[in-house]
Write a protein that holds these residues in place. Structure first.
Motif, mmCIF file in Angstrom:
data_model
loop_
_atom_site.group_PDB
_atom_site.id
_atom_site.type_symbol
_atom_site.label_atom_id
_atom_site.label_comp_id
_atom_site.label_asym_id
_atom_site.label_seq_id
_atom_site.Cartn_x
_atom_site.Cartn_y
_atom_site.Cartn_z
ATOM 1 N N PHE A 83 0.858 -1.189 0.000
ATOM 2 C CA PHE A 83 0.000 0.000 0.000
ATOM 3 C C PHE A 83 0.893 1.236 0.000
ATOM 4 O O PHE A 83 1.733 1.388 0.881
ATOM 5 N N PRO A 84 0.733 2.137 -0.986
ATOM 6 C CA PRO A 84 1.564 3.346 -1.024
ATOM 7 C C PRO A 84 1.090 4.351 0.022
ATOM 8 O O PRO A 84 -0.019 4.892 -0.086
ATOM 9 N N LEU A 85 1.934 4.594 1.014
ATOM 10 C CA LEU A 85 1.507 5.413 2.158
ATOM 11 C C LEU A 85 1.080 6.818 1.764
ATOM 12 O O LEU A 85 0.267 7.433 2.444
ATOM 13 N N LYS A 86 1.627 7.331 0.663
ATOM 14 C CA LYS A 86 1.260 8.698 0.268
ATOM 15 C C LYS A 86 -0.247 8.854 0.089
ATOM 16 O O LYS A 86 -0.774 9.941 0.197
ATOM 17 N N VAL A 87 -0.920 7.765 -0.169
ATOM 18 C CA VAL A 87 -2.358 7.821 -0.457
ATOM 19 C C VAL A 87 -3.177 8.015 0.826
ATOM 20 O O VAL A 87 -4.227 8.653 0.820
ATOM 21 N N VAL A 131 10.574 1.186 -1.180
ATOM 22 C CA VAL A 131 10.867 2.596 -0.932
ATOM 23 C C VAL A 131 11.112 3.290 -2.267
ATOM 24 O O VAL A 131 12.035 2.939 -2.994
ATOM 25 N N ASN A 132 10.252 4.226 -2.583
ATOM 26 C CA ASN A 132 10.395 4.999 -3.821
ATOM 27 C C ASN A 132 10.788 6.426 -3.486
ATOM 28 O O ASN A 132 10.942 6.779 -2.326
ATOM 29 N N GLY A 133 10.890 7.239 -4.481
ATOM 30 C CA GLY A 133 11.124 8.663 -4.256
ATOM 31 C C GLY A 133 12.605 8.967 -4.121
ATOM 32 O O GLY A 133 13.443 8.069 -4.082
ATOM 33 N N ILE A 230 12.191 -4.561 -10.889
ATOM 34 C CA ILE A 230 12.115 -3.320 -11.660
ATOM 35 C C ILE A 230 10.721 -2.734 -11.467
ATOM 36 O O ILE A 230 9.758 -3.455 -11.174
ATOM 37 N N HIS A 231 10.650 -1.451 -11.607
ATOM 38 C CA HIS A 231 9.446 -0.744 -11.185
ATOM 39 C C HIS A 231 9.084 0.355 -12.173
ATOM 40 O O HIS A 231 9.957 0.991 -12.748
ATOM 41 N N PHE A 232 7.784 0.527 -12.373
ATOM 42 C CA PHE A 232 7.322 1.724 -13.091
ATOM 43 C C PHE A 232 5.961 2.097 -12.533
ATOM 44 O O PHE A 232 5.316 1.315 -11.832
ATOM 45 N N HIS A 233 5.541 3.299 -12.809
ATOM 46 C CA HIS A 233 4.206 3.761 -12.388
ATOM 47 C C HIS A 233 3.772 4.764 -13.440
ATOM 48 O O HIS A 233 4.478 5.740 -13.674
ATOM 49 N N ILE A 234 2.650 4.495 -14.090
ATOM 50 C CA ILE A 234 2.319 5.387 -15.213
ATOM 51 C C ILE A 234 1.305 6.464 -14.854
ATOM 52 O O ILE A 234 0.869 7.219 -15.713
ATOM 53 N N GLY A 235 0.951 6.583 -13.589
ATOM 54 C CA GLY A 235 0.037 7.671 -13.215
ATOM 55 C C GLY A 235 -1.199 7.120 -12.556
ATOM 56 O O GLY A 235 -1.596 5.983 -12.792
ATOM 57 N N SER A 236 -1.804 7.949 -11.742
ATOM 58 C CA SER A 236 -2.956 7.509 -10.956
ATOM 59 C C SER A 236 -4.245 7.576 -11.768
ATOM 60 O O SER A 236 -4.317 8.300 -12.760
ATOM 61 N N GLN A 237 -5.245 6.831 -11.325
ATOM 62 C CA GLN A 237 -6.588 6.871 -11.924
ATOM 63 C C GLN A 237 -6.512 6.707 -13.449
ATOM 64 O O GLN A 237 -6.978 7.550 -14.220
ATOM 65 N N GLY A 272 3.464 -0.577 -10.181
ATOM 66 C CA GLY A 272 3.003 0.686 -9.598
ATOM 67 C C GLY A 272 1.515 0.658 -9.264
ATOM 68 O O GLY A 272 0.911 -0.406 -9.102
ATOM 69 N N GLY A 273 0.946 1.848 -9.176
ATOM 70 C CA GLY A 273 -0.479 1.944 -8.846
ATOM 71 C C GLY A 273 -1.268 2.314 -10.088
ATOM 72 O O GLY A 273 -0.912 1.918 -11.188
ATOM 73 N N GLY A 274 -2.299 3.086 -9.902
ATOM 74 C CA GLY A 274 -3.028 3.608 -11.040
ATOM 75 C C GLY A 274 -4.382 2.968 -11.300
ATOM 76 O O GLY A 274 -5.176 3.495 -12.086
ATOM 77 N N LEU A 275 -4.628 1.834 -10.645
ATOM 78 C CA LEU A 275 -5.925 1.169 -10.820
ATOM 79 C C LEU A 275 -7.024 2.168 -10.447
ATOM 80 O O LEU A 275 -7.013 2.735 -9.362
ATOM 81 N N THR A 319 2.048 -4.961 -7.124
ATOM 82 C CA THR A 319 1.329 -3.708 -7.408
ATOM 83 C C THR A 319 1.430 -2.768 -6.217
ATOM 84 O O THR A 319 1.681 -3.186 -5.089
ATOM 85 N N GLU A 320 1.238 -1.501 -6.511
ATOM 86 C CA GLU A 320 1.231 -0.453 -5.480
ATOM 87 C C GLU A 320 -0.070 0.328 -5.581
ATOM 88 O O GLU A 320 -0.082 1.556 -5.522
ATOM 89 N N SER A 321 -1.179 -0.373 -5.764
ATOM 90 C CA SER A 321 -2.450 0.338 -5.905
ATOM 91 C C SER A 321 -2.814 1.014 -4.596
ATOM 92 O O SER A 321 -2.869 0.363 -3.558
ATOM 93 N N GLY A 322 -3.063 2.292 -4.658
ATOM 94 C CA GLY A 322 -3.397 3.032 -3.455
ATOM 95 C C GLY A 322 -4.841 3.509 -3.482
ATOM 96 O O GLY A 322 -5.659 3.178 -2.620
ATOM 97 N N ARG A 323 -5.151 4.286 -4.493
ATOM 98 C CA ARG A 323 -6.500 4.819 -4.637
ATOM 99 C C ARG A 323 -7.540 3.709 -4.575
ATOM 100 O O ARG A 323 -8.545 3.819 -3.865
ATOM 101 N N TYR A 324 -7.258 2.604 -5.294
ATOM 102 C CA TYR A 324 -8.225 1.505 -5.343
ATOM 103 C C TYR A 324 -8.468 0.916 -3.958
ATOM 104 O O TYR A 324 -9.587 0.542 -3.619
ATOM 105 N N ALA A 517 -8.868 8.335 -0.352
ATOM 106 C CA ALA A 517 -7.547 8.341 -0.998
ATOM 107 C C ALA A 517 -7.103 9.774 -1.258
ATOM 108 O O ALA A 517 -7.832 10.546 -1.886
ATOM 109 N N TYR A 518 -5.941 10.120 -0.785
ATOM 110 C CA TYR A 518 -5.268 11.404 -1.027
ATOM 111 C C TYR A 518 -5.916 12.598 -0.320
ATOM 112 O O TYR A 518 -5.217 13.531 0.069
ATOM 113 N N GLN A 519 -7.247 12.626 -0.173
ATOM 114 C CA GLN A 519 -7.904 13.854 0.268
ATOM 115 C C GLN A 519 -7.473 14.304 1.657
ATOM 116 O O GLN A 519 -7.288 15.502 1.909
#
Ligand code: PLP
Length: 615
Positions: A83-87, A131-133, A230-237, A272-275, A319-324, A517-519
């Motif tokens: 779970f990506p904590l930033k969310v 750990v990302n960032g 290896i890791h990638f994340h193409i953007g949320s939602q 990554g996330g993005g789901l 996966t790093e789905s957060g919003r979902y 998520a995020y709010q």
């Protein structure tokens, strides 16, 4: 009757029954009962309810779908997730989530030092931490310490300099060295409003040349065996699936190439996330063009295909789905304080002995409106209003005439709506949409729905009760900040209709869904409005709910303390002003001070309006 699109966005987690919206779990408490329960305990103002069972359920659904897809395609790699904590970093969310998912290969992702400390404290030992960032030496050593504590931790590097720091720290601190992940820079770009995380111009990731450089460095320093992901994340939602499919093809081939170059322990691809989450309240306006089934099938199928074609082992999928995972676990409930047109009643009319003819005509329309003529009279009234306002601008009628005009038109609209309740027509709707009701709602949009303010993200909204009655008013929502941006305007593409309630005599609450998520962390203290009072609604094995973990909205002094005021100094200043005042009697001073202290100890959301119990 209106269900506010609950069948589109609700996923069966919330249902409308007996005119109220209920949590579709256990003994199915209604949100209005939960709200009233909190208010009886004295918690006024906006409330944030957390439903930990929904977050846990989302994680399980994700795992179930990946397991199903793996079986379907006879996939030999594993599935794990973080779970990506930033969310959502809040304890009311993170702690129950980790508790409820102990049996799964599920951990936490950190993107900063503070998040890493949370991940080290709350990830179940042995479950993954990633750990990302951007990282400095200190953050990398924290990763080494986590590995020493026994954590299964992967440091994903965003650039070659981070790898160089890891190599230095490995020399200084020795083993165990954390596992190493490489974030790759895809040529595939992301899509949607959050799509800046992928693509060549992305802020993150290693280019092909840098990947080769990284392999050389790892080999040179005998750390190749630590490269695991290896890791990638193409953007949320992600609203479309195709960019993800492209990205997986690209990443799958990079994975295979790196393995062929000797990365023997490289076994995982972190997608990554993005789901995406369904926020839409309208049929046919879906926020995503794929289902979870399609998403998991695509990921598993594509990775299998590439691994087989390149003759390498099928990778573990991360996966790093957060919003979902987080969005639907929290619901904001906010009381409606006022309907602006309720200021208009027959008693406030100040009709004169002799009124301007058009005002008199408005009055006659109001008196004689009936079901038969309602539509026609409504049209006439709106026309007369335009004319009368122009007459005022030209100086032909006075302020009293203008006030009578406003009042009469509002009274006519109300009466017409009531008369036409059972005969809705396109035209009536069009008129309604022109003369919206403004609902003043006790919350801060900046604090509780920052993505609406910043990105125009819609959140499902509906009243908590009266769902067996047709809502009659086109609604725009106003928050209580002194900022004209604090408004959810009526929008014809996504119209909100609410009930015409007399809030002086009855309560009316709105629920804003999917705000988990995020709010919360993005929420701003504009006007010094703090987070709403939050409460956790948990269910026991028999399906009975309990309300716990109540965190009250900060009081005024705490909010001021947070922005570094010396609150003792504030109290001293207030006391001094009072003591030195020569306009207030001595015995009154004590009373005033007492009252002021009471206000300082309460939160800043509104409590009382129009002398009835509001807030
Ligand atoms: N992983 C990384 C690296 C991210 O940057 C983000 C969010 O931006 C996520 C995961 C979570 O994405 P989402 O909440 O869309 O699943």
């Amino acid at each position: 009757k209106k269900s506010y699109g609950i069948h589109v966005w609700g996923e069966g987690n919330f249902i409308v029954e007996d005119g109220v919206v209920k949590v579709n779990y256990g003994n199915k408490p209604s949100l209005i009962d939960l709200t009233k329960g909190m208010r009886e305990k004295g918690y006024k103002g906006p409330l944030l309810f957390r439903f930990p069972h929904l977050a846990a359920q989302n994680v399980r659904t994700l795992f179930k779908h990946f397991e199903r897809a793996k079986k379907e395609f006879n996939y030999k790699g594993k599935f794990k997730a973080v779970f990506p904590l930033k969310v959502n970093q809040f304890p009311g969310f993170v702690i129950p989530l980790m508790e409820a998912t102990k049996d799964l290969e599920y951990g936490l992702e950190a993107g900063s030092k503070a998040e890493l400390i949370l991940a080290m404290s709350y990830t179940n030992l042995g479950k993954p931490i990633t750990v990302n960032g951007f990282k400095d030496r200190e953050m990398i050593s924290m990763g080494f310490l986590a590995a020493k504590m026994g954590h299964n931790i992967t440091l994903t590097i965003e650039g070659i300099n981070e790898l160089e720091l890891i190599i230095k720290e490995a020399k200084r601190l020795g083993s165990p060295t954390p596992k190493i992940g490489l974030r790759i820079r895809l040529h595939t770009g992301g899509i949607g409003i959050w799509a800046k995380s992928g693509g060549y111009s992305s802020k993150f990731g290693l280019t092909s040349t840098e990947l080769l450089e990284a392999m050389d460095l790892l080999k040179e320093h005998k750390l190749t065996d630590r490269l695991s992901m290896i890791h990638f994340h193409i953007g949320s939602q992600m609203n479309h699936i195709s960019p993800l499919k492209k990205a997986i093809r690209e990443a799958g081939n990079i994975y295979a190439e790196l393995r062929k170059m000797g990365a023997d322990n490289l076994h995982a691809i972190n997608i990554g996330g993005g789901l995406a989450v369904e926020y839409s309240q309208q049929e046919g306006q879906s926020s995503r063009n794929y289902t979870l089934e399609e998403f998991t099938n695509d990921v598993v199928f594509l990775l299998k295909e590439i691994a087989n074609a390149k003759d390498v082992q099928e990778p573990t999928i991360f996966t790093e789905s957060g919003r979902y995972v987080a969005a639907n676990h929290a619901v904001l409930v906010a009381p409606v304080l006022e309907l602006f047109s309720q200021e208009y009643s027959e008693e406030i009319l100040r009709l004169k002995e002799k009124n301007p003819p058009l005002v008199q005509e408005l009055y006659d329309l109001y008196r004689s409106i009936s079901t038969k003529n309602a539509r026609e009279y409504l049209h006439d009234a709106l026309d007369h209003m335009e004319s009368l306002l122009t007459l005022f601008d030209l100086g032909y009628i006075d302020l009293t005439d203008r006030a009578n005009t406003e009042t009469l038109v509002h009274l006519i609209i109300k009466k017409a709506l009531d008369l036409l309740r059972n005969k809705p027509s396109k035209e009536i709707k069009a008129i309604l949409d022109r003369v919206q009701e403004r609902y003043l709602v006790n919350f801060s949009l900046f604090q509780s729905l920052p993505d609406y303010w910043g990105l125009g993200q819609n959140f499902p909204v509906m009243p908590l009760d009266r769902l067996d009655q047709a809502p009659t008013r086109s609604a725009s929502l106003w928050d209580i900040t002194c900022d004209s941006d604090g408004e959810i305007a009526f929008n014809l593409d996504n119209p909100l209709y609410l009930h015409d309630v007399d809030v002086e005599n009855e309560e009316y609450f709105l629920g804003f869904f999917k705000v988990g998520a995020y709010q919360e962390i993005l929420g701003m203290r504009h006007n010094l409005f703090t987070h709403p009072t939050e409460a956790t609604v948990a269910f026991d094995e028999d399906g009975n709910y309990t309300i716990s973990e109540i965190t009250e909205a900060q009081n005024i002094l705490d909010v001021l303390d947070d922005i570094d005021y010396d609150t003792k100094e504030i109290e001293r200043r207030i006391r001094k002003l009072l003591e030195e005042s020569n306009t207030i009697a001595e015995d009154e001073k004590k009373e005033i001070l007492g009252e002021l202290y009471l206000y300082l100890s309460e939160n800043g959301y509104l409590r009382t309006i129009n002398f009835s119990e509001g807030g």
